[in-house]
Design a protein around this motif. Structure first.
Motif, PDB file in Angstrom:
ATOM      1  N   VAL A 171       4.989   2.450   0.265  1.00 21.63           N
ATOM      2  CA  VAL A 171       4.247   1.198   0.064  1.00 21.63           C
ATOM      3  C   VAL A 171       4.679   0.547  -1.253  1.00 21.63           C
ATOM      4  O   VAL A 171       5.402   1.157  -2.053  1.00 21.63           O
ATOM      5  CB  VAL A 171       2.714   1.417   0.131  1.00 21.63           C
ATOM      6  N   HIS A 172       4.210  -0.679  -1.456  1.00 23.76           N
ATOM      7  CA  HIS A 172       4.744  -1.538  -2.506  1.00 23.76           C
ATOM      8  C   HIS A 172       4.752  -0.899  -3.895  1.00 23.76           C
ATOM      9  O   HIS A 172       5.775  -0.916  -4.584  1.00 23.76           O
ATOM     10  CB  HIS A 172       3.957  -2.862  -2.519  1.00 23.76           C
TER      11      HIS A 172
ATOM     12  N   ALA B  94       3.903  -3.919   3.397  1.00 28.44           N
ATOM     13  CA  ALA B  94       3.362  -2.555   3.257  1.00 28.44           C
ATOM     14  C   ALA B  94       2.813  -2.376   1.842  1.00 28.44           C
ATOM     15  O   ALA B  94       3.546  -2.055   0.899  1.00 28.44           O
ATOM     16  CB  ALA B  94       4.451  -1.517   3.553  1.00 28.44           C
TER      17      ALA B  94
ATOM     18  N   CYS C 199      -0.726  -1.123  -0.786  1.00 27.51           N
ATOM     19  CA  CYS C 199      -1.761  -0.094  -0.879  1.00 27.51           C
ATOM     20  C   CYS C 199      -3.049  -0.820  -1.280  1.00 27.51           C
ATOM     21  O   CYS C 199      -3.161  -1.277  -2.421  1.00 27.51           O
ATOM     22  CB  CYS C 199      -1.379   0.953  -1.920  1.00 27.51           C
TER      23      CYS C 199
ATOM     24  N   CYS D 108      -2.845   5.883   7.475  1.00 29.17           N
ATOM     25  CA  CYS D 108      -2.639   4.734   6.588  1.00 29.17           C
ATOM     26  C   CYS D 108      -1.762   3.719   7.324  1.00 29.17           C
ATOM     27  O   CYS D 108      -0.564   3.948   7.518  1.00 29.17           O
ATOM     28  CB  CYS D 108      -1.976   5.187   5.285  1.00 29.17           C
TER      29      CYS D 108
ATOM     30  N   ASN E 297      -0.632   0.924   6.444  1.00 30.22           N
ATOM     31  CA  ASN E 297       0.459   0.373   5.635  1.00 30.22           C
ATOM     32  C   ASN E 297       1.671   1.293   5.626  1.00 30.22           C
ATOM     33  O   ASN E 297       2.804   0.838   5.707  1.00 30.22           O
ATOM     34  CB  ASN E 297      -0.043   0.106   4.212  1.00 30.22           C
ATOM     35  N   MET E 298       1.409   2.595   5.534  1.00 30.67           N
ATOM     36  CA  MET E 298       2.518   3.555   5.537  1.00 30.67           C
ATOM     37  C   MET E 298       3.238   3.549   6.890  1.00 30.67           C
ATOM     38  O   MET E 298       4.426   3.830   6.966  1.00 30.67           O
ATOM     39  CB  MET E 298       1.974   4.960   5.255  1.00 30.67           C
TER      40      MET E 298
END
Ligand code: 13P
Ligand code: SF4
Length: 305
Positions: A62-63, A85, A87, A261, A263-264
């Motif tokens: 993630v970022h 992506a 958090c 998650c 995003n992950m």
């Protein structure tokens, strides 16, 4: 969709041609972990990226993770295959509010979890990850610490450093915070022999059910080195993929089905290939913020070599 093996071949070929390195967090989808040069927790990945000589990094995570790699090696090109992506916990703190809190507690040292933006790192004294947070806070010998942004990790660490007063930021990881004691209790009823392993981003009342608490790497090492066969995993489901890849004989049960998650999981092989082909999405940060944030990360690496 292209065949997975063909995609993997194309990625490896292009990676080698461009002399790039691919790193992946343990929460990444299994096929992404399979093509990475290194799979690890936030600490391992940030350390590796700082010392590896390759100039092009594809960061599957993630970022804030890719941002940390860029801060530590500003001369390198760091790519995040999926620009959105992020958090959500990292976004629960910003520089302006943190400065206001520092003014309220002028004697306090600011410890920021690596899951934070560059802007927050830039106004913090030292960074930490879940694998080294206790050692980092101890190393400060501070009377008072502002711990940002994860209140759960902060509360967990505070138990090991009773001599320090903790001022906890009001942030949390939605993935870990939603897990409650009842979920773990239910899983334990289903699998009474299973050992319960948890990430310190879980709430304190849930952590009371843990046989072992640690970062993603610490959890993986613990399970792999244990003589026990069954484990209840109270962290993101990618850790189960990782353990299965390394030792398929372990029986692993996710503590609840919401430990995922989103995003992950936005990264996939197609996006990794595109990232290498188009060299997207490049992490670009303000030089002044990066310079300030670097000290915070470097002090962490120095404190826990
Ligand atoms: P680790 O520090 O264990 O890699 O965890 C990072 C994270 O995002 C946990 O949710
Ligand atoms: Fe952030 Fe939580 Fe996802 Fe980790 S699991 S990246 S803390 S949202």
């Amino acid at each position: 969709m292209e065949n997975i093996d063909i995609l993997k071949e194309k990625i490896i070929k292009l990676k080698n041609e461009k002399q790039a390195v691919i790193v992946a967090h343990t929460y990444q989808p299994r096929e992404v972990q399979e093509i990475a040069d290194l799979v690890g927790d936030s600490f391992q990945l940030s350390k590796f990226c700082a010392t590896d000589s390759r100039k092009l990094i594809v960061f599957c995570g993630v970022h804030f993770m890719a941002e940390s790699a860029k801060i530590l090696s500003p001369e390198k090109k760091v790519l995040l295959p999926e620009i959105s992506a992020g958090c959500p916990m990292a976004d629960m703190a910003n520089g302006k509010d943190l400065i206001a809190m520092k003014e309220k507690y002028p004697e306090a040292k600011v410890v920021c979890y690596i899951n934070s933006t560059a802007e927050v790192k830039a106004v913090s004294d030292i960074c930490c990850t879940s694998s080294n947070a206790v050692a980092i806070v101890k190393s400060l010998k501070a009377k008072q610490v502002i711990f940002v942004p994860d209140q759960n990790l902060g509360a967990y660490v505070s138990k090991f450093v009773p001599e320090t007063e903790f001022i906890l930021w009001n942030g949390y990881c939605r993935v870990h915070h939603q897990l409650d004691s009842q979920d773990v209790f239910n899983r334990k009823q289903e699998h009474p022999e299973a050992v319960v392993v948890m990430h310190p981003e879980c709430r304190a009342e849930t952590l009371e059910f843990a046989d072992f608490v640690g970062s993603t790497k610490a959890i993986i090492d613990y399970v792999l080195n244990s003589d026990e066969e069954e484990f209840i995993i109270a962290t993101e489901t990618g850790v189960i993929d990782r353990i299965n890849m390394l030792d398929p004989s372990k029986k692993l049960y996710l503590a609840n089905e919401r430990l995922l998650c989103r995003n992950m999981k936005k990264t996939n092989l197609e996006k990794v290939l595109l990232s290498l082909e188009k060299e997207q999405y490049e992490i670009d940060l303000d030089t002044e913020i990066m310079d300030k944030a670097r000290g915070c990360l470097e002090r962490m690496l120095e404190a826990v070599k």
